[in-house]
Design a protein around this motif. Structure first.
Motif: not given
Length: 76
Positions: A10-17, A34-37, A49-64
């Motif tokens: 769960w990521v709070d993105l309010s700091g983006t303004g 895709f993130a769940s609102p 936003l809720r992120f599901n990061f059940a994926t191999p590390r290389p894919i996660l790193e690219e997404a990040l």
């Protein structure tokens, strides 16, 4: 907090303004993630936003990296 055997974040993105709609659009359209609102899980989740990061590390790193790029223009 230390995570124990989870693949959801769960990521709070309010700091983006940015308004929640703009944040969601950047995540979806610029980062191509895709993130769940948060509001779909109940009141008080507008900036989350809720992120599901059940994926191999290389894919996660690219997404990040894409997520980082999606908000690069607003960093000071």
């Amino acid at each position: 907090m230390r995570l124990d055997a989870t693949y959801l974040a769960w990521v709070d993105l309010s700091g983006t303004g940015l308004p929640p709609e703009e944040v969601a659009a950047r995540v979806k359209d610029r980062a191509r993630i895709f993130a769940s609102p948060g509001p779909q899980f109940g009141p008080g989740g507008d900036s989350w936003l809720r992120f599901n990061f059940a994926t191999p590390r290389p894919i996660l790193e690219e997404a990040l990296d894409r997520l980082d790029d999606a908000f690069r223009d607003i960093r000071g």
